[in-house]
Design a protein around this motif. Structure first.
Motif, PDB file in Angstrom:
ATOM      1  N   UNK A   1       8.048  -5.624   5.330  1.00 37.92           N
ATOM      2  CA  UNK A   1       6.764  -5.415   6.005  1.00 37.92           C
ATOM      3  C   UNK A   1       6.200  -4.035   5.702  1.00 37.92           C
ATOM      4  N   UNK A   2       7.038  -3.008   5.725  1.00 37.90           N
ATOM      5  CA  UNK A   2       6.563  -1.661   5.424  1.00 37.90           C
ATOM      6  C   UNK A   2       6.056  -1.555   3.987  1.00 37.90           C
ATOM      7  N   UNK A   3       6.779  -2.183   3.063  1.00 35.57           N
ATOM      8  CA  UNK A   3       6.345  -2.111   1.670  1.00 35.57           C
ATOM      9  C   UNK A   3       4.999  -2.805   1.473  1.00 35.57           C
ATOM     10  N   UNK A   4       4.723  -3.821   2.266  1.00 33.62           N
ATOM     11  CA  UNK A   4       3.473  -4.554   2.140  1.00 33.62           C
ATOM     12  C   UNK A   4       2.328  -3.859   2.865  1.00 33.62           C
ATOM     13  N   UNK A   5       2.580  -3.404   4.098  1.00 30.46           N
ATOM     14  CA  UNK A   5       1.504  -2.860   4.932  1.00 30.46           C
ATOM     15  C   UNK A   5       1.450  -1.344   4.942  1.00 30.46           C
TER      16      UNK A   5
ATOM     17  N   UNK B   1       3.024   1.316   2.577  1.00 29.42           N
ATOM     18  CA  UNK B   1       3.866   1.750   1.452  1.00 29.42           C
ATOM     19  C   UNK B   1       4.338   3.194   1.574  1.00 29.42           C
ATOM     20  N   UNK B   2       3.531   4.049   2.186  1.00 29.65           N
ATOM     21  CA  UNK B   2       3.962   5.444   2.357  1.00 29.65           C
ATOM     22  C   UNK B   2       5.167   5.535   3.293  1.00 29.65           C
ATOM     23  N   UNK B   3       5.153   4.787   4.387  1.00 33.62           N
ATOM     24  CA  UNK B   3       6.298   4.785   5.302  1.00 33.62           C
ATOM     25  C   UNK B   3       7.515   4.153   4.636  1.00 33.62           C
TER      26      UNK B   3
ATOM     27  N   UNK C   1      12.426   3.757   0.214  1.00 31.07           N
ATOM     28  CA  UNK C   1      12.137   3.887  -1.211  1.00 31.07           C
ATOM     29  C   UNK C   1      12.793   5.064  -1.884  1.00 31.07           C
ATOM     30  N   UNK C   2      12.832   6.216  -1.204  1.00 35.57           N
ATOM     31  CA  UNK C   2      13.400   7.415  -1.828  1.00 35.57           C
ATOM     32  C   UNK C   2      14.859   7.195  -2.193  1.00 35.57           C
TER      33      UNK C   2
ATOM     34  N   UNK D   1       5.576  11.463  -2.144  1.00 36.27           N
ATOM     35  CA  UNK D   1       5.052  10.247  -2.763  1.00 36.27           C
ATOM     36  C   UNK D   1       5.886   9.761  -3.943  1.00 36.27           C
ATOM     37  N   UNK D   2       6.929  10.476  -4.332  1.00 34.44           N
ATOM     38  CA  UNK D   2       7.693  10.033  -5.501  1.00 34.44           C
ATOM     39  C   UNK D   2       8.877  10.925  -5.794  1.00 34.44           C
TER      40      UNK D   2
END
Length: 451
Positions: free
Chosen positions: A18-22, A24-26, A32-33, A88-89
């Motif tokens: 859900x976070x990746x879809x809605x 992405x920063x969270x 993600x990190x 962000x990356x």
């Protein structure tokens, strides 16, 4: 207990999806990190080999291996010096092997993006032998969110977000003049509002030319020291700016007082070396739809055009030291506009292009910078207004996107800092009048009662 652990795992996976879809920063900050760091650490050697970013071993090592019957070593991989996670990356600093150059890593950026499963990869040379690879974990330009803390110093203001997650700044001391191109509904006006909104809080005089009867700049008139809304007033305003520039040069020349006993540090050739009590206020001239100043159909309009272009060229060539900066906006800015346009464009160091409808418009901005920037400007989709390509005189370029700034937000910022608007004696007749209080239309109930 097993069912409980399974439920927690499924819930965690669901939250991540859900976070990746809605958000992405969270998602990047929570899941993600860690996944990206593990992926880079595990795949680094294989990816460098697959992307042909390795070099053969030295002849001495080969000879030693053959002499003692050892196994012949494989290709040498560039050394990963540092891996730093960002908001962000990721940023990878890599020590290149002898025989490699930074262009190899730039050319392999798209292959690295697929191999490490990230959204964007850019590469730049830090120093001889060291490159920095910036990876973006998600599309930061899809929903622009400027960082809560940005640097503001002097005449350096934040205006947009870059594709690698960093902030794009407009530094008028470093890049005094710029041109911004783009088709209709591409985001030029939003970019202009963002610049004016950030500059409104600085001790600078804003001067505007808007030949669309002032519909773009007139709402922000309280913060403008001068404003022209037609070509005739624009010609007079530009000539008045030239007069002001010449007067500033006389002040600089008078205050130099060059003699043998004055240290070199006290001798200046621009306003920034003058004492603060004598330093004139810097001026930003912003022109909306610059092509309207170069078009003509009669002999009188042709003479007016020559006055305008001559004044603009003089301001672009000589204005930096006098603290006069130019920001030009338009859909096209090519040689078809007549004599002097190419000379004027050559003085505009900053180049920004929003979505354009043809390749020739992009070449007007980046033809002398990079063919890749020209191609990137023609690939901006229609559903992303505010997205643009910024080119630098070094040949580098990057994609940016401005956060959406409404007219009301820009007007509120200008009204809040209206007390900072300086009065320029040379431009006093162009000072816009403060708009009157808005007239409220009667409601339906009031109309019925009046009847």
């Amino acid at each position: 207990m097993d069912w409980l652990l399974l439920g927690l795992a499924l819930a965690l996976v669901g939250v991540a999806v859900w976070l990746r879809w809605r958000r992405p920063a969270w998602y990047w900050l929570t899941f993600g990190i860690l996944l990206a760091i593990v992926r880079v650490r595990v795949r680094y050697v294989a990816v460098m080999d697959a992307c042909q970013l390795t070099v053969p071993v030295t002849r001495l090592r080969l000879a030693v291996c053959r002499m003692f019957g050892w196994e012949i070593p494989r290709q040498r991989v560039p050394r990963l010096i540092r891996l730093v996670p960002t908001r962000t990356g990721l940023r990878l600093r890599i020590k290149m092997r002898p025989g490699q150059d930074a262009f190899e890593f730039s050319a392999a950026a798209d292959r690295l993006r697929h191999s490490f499963a990230v959204h964007q990869v850019t590469s730049r040379e830090i120093k001889p032998g060291v490159v920095e690879i910036s990876m973006t974990g998600y599309d930061v330009l899809k929903r622009v969110q400027m960082p809560a803390k940005v640097e503001r110093s002097g005449l350096r203001v934040p205006v947009a977000l870059c594709e690698d997650g960093t902030v794009h700044y407009r530094d008028y001391r470093q890049t005094p003049h710029s041109v911004t191109l783009g088709a209709t509904q591409s985001g030029k006006s939003v970019y202009q509002r963002q610049v004016i909104k950030e500059l409104a809080a600085l001790p600078i005089a804003l001067v505007g030319i808007d030949c669309k009867q002032g519909v773009e700049l007139a709402p922000m008139a309280r913060r403008f020291s001068a404003l022209a809304d037609n070509p005739d007033d624009a010609a007079a305003l530009l000539e008045a700016l030239v007069v002001r520039m010449e007067g500033i040069y006389r002040i600089i020349r008078r205050e130099q007082r060059i003699s043998a006993d004055i240290p070199d540090a006290e001798i200046t050739a621009d306003i920034w070396g003058l004492p603060e009590s004598l330093r004139p206020v810097p001026v930003l001239l912003t022109i909306d739809e610059v092509a309207e100043l170069a078009l003509f159909s009669t002999v009188a309009e042709k003479k007016r055009r020559e006055r305008i272009i001559t004044a603009l060229v003089r301001l672009a060539q000589l204005g930096r030291a006098a603290g006069v900066f130019l920001d030009l906006y338009g859909q096209r800015f090519g040689s078809e506009l007549g004599d002097g346009i190419t000379m004027l464009r050559a003085q505009l160091t900053g180049r920004t292009a929003h979505r354009v409808n043809d390749e020739s418009s992009a070449k007007m901005a980046f033809g002398d910078i990079s063919p890749y920037a020209v191609f990137a400007a023609t690939q901006i989709p229609n559903h992303r207004p505010g997205m643009a390509v910024v080119g630098y005189s070094t040949g580098e370029w990057t994609r940016i996107r401005t956060p959406h700034i409404s007219v009301r937000q820009a007007v509120n910022a200008c009204n809040r800092h209206a007390h900072l608007t300086p009065d320029l004696p040379e431009l006093v007749r162009f000072r816009p009048l403060a708009p009157a209080a808005p007239i409220t239309a009667p409601t339906a109930v009031e109309t019925v009662k009046a009847a």
